[in-house]
Design a protein around this motif. Structure first.
Motif, PDB file in Angstrom:
ATOM      1  N   ILE A 129       0.840  -1.204   0.000  1.00 40.69           N
ATOM      2  CA  ILE A 129       0.000   0.000   0.000  1.00 40.69           C
ATOM      3  C   ILE A 129       0.874   1.254   0.000  1.00 40.69           C
ATOM      4  O   ILE A 129       0.610   2.211  -0.741  1.00 40.69           O
ATOM      5  N   LEU A 133       1.083   4.258  -2.642  1.00 36.83           N
ATOM      6  CA  LEU A 133       0.968   5.665  -2.258  1.00 36.83           C
ATOM      7  C   LEU A 133       2.156   6.457  -2.799  1.00 36.83           C
ATOM      8  O   LEU A 133       1.989   7.558  -3.343  1.00 36.83           O
ATOM      9  N   LEU A 165      -6.412   3.002  -0.244  1.00 37.94           N
ATOM     10  CA  LEU A 165      -5.779   4.012  -1.092  1.00 37.94           C
ATOM     11  C   LEU A 165      -6.752   5.031  -1.668  1.00 37.94           C
ATOM     12  O   LEU A 165      -6.324   6.021  -2.263  1.00 37.94           O
ATOM     13  N   VAL A 172      -4.379   7.582   4.854  1.00 40.03           N
ATOM     14  CA  VAL A 172      -3.748   6.293   4.577  1.00 40.03           C
ATOM     15  C   VAL A 172      -2.687   6.008   5.633  1.00 40.03           C
ATOM     16  O   VAL A 172      -2.645   4.925   6.221  1.00 40.03           O
TER      17      VAL A 172
END
Length: 182
Positions: A129, A133, A165, A172
């Motif tokens: 993740i 990002l 996301l 986040v």
């Protein structure tokens, strides 16, 4: 600022010591960019009086004033021990601040921490993740890193990551790296 003129030799003879004096004066008066410039000057290999400790101090001043690049650099200083001790908790804290402010490099570094278990607990989903990002924030190399991690995750983990996301960078990071880990 006069400090920048002396640092760069603009309209005067280049003089790093004079630049440092002017930049420090401005930094002590609260000029955030002067603190950042002074920190960078202390990292300049051309200056005999450079000091990693002073660079870390002035970069911290700029970081605490909200300078995103300085927050990233303080995270790197804390991670590497440059100009002081290694402090992984401080590294994570300042890298989170920088990533929340839009630093793709900081998000990538946090992903690396999550992928290796250094500075943050090992968590491949979180790493994936964070690489996603970082790509969204402008780190082109993060896409390739995310692709290497993706096969290590289940389809459900990837789907959950895509949902996370959909939020802004700050949300986040708050979800992935709770305050207790910073």
């Amino acid at each position: 600022l006069a400090g920048r003129a002396y640092r760069d030799g603009l309209g005067c003879k280049q003089d790093f010591s004079e630049a440092a004096a002017w930049l420090e004066r401005a930094a002590r008066q609260g000029e955030r960019s002067a603190a950042h410039d002074l920190a960078r000057l202390h990292l300049n290999r051309q200056w005999e009086e450079r000091s990693a400790q002073a660079a870390r101090y002035w970069m911290m001043e700029a970081a605490l004033a909200g300078d995103v690049d300085a927050q990233f650099r303080v995270g790197v200083f804390a991670w590497s021990g440059s100009g002081g001790r290694v402090n992984l908790r401080e590294a994570v804290r300042f890298l989170c601040r920088a990533a929340e402010g839009g630093s793709a490099q900081a998000a990538s570094m946090l992903a690396g921490f999550s992928l290796t278990g250094s500075g943050l607990p090992l968590d491949r989903r979180r790493a994936w993740i964070l690489y996603q990002l970082a790509e969204r924030l402008g780190d082109a190399s993060a896409k390739a890193a995310a692709k290497t991690v993706a096969p290590l995750l289940s389809a459900a983990e990837r789907q959950e990551g895509r949902q996370i996301l959909k939020s802004d960078a700050k949300s986040v990071l708050e979800l992935l790296i709770p305050r207790a880990e910073r």
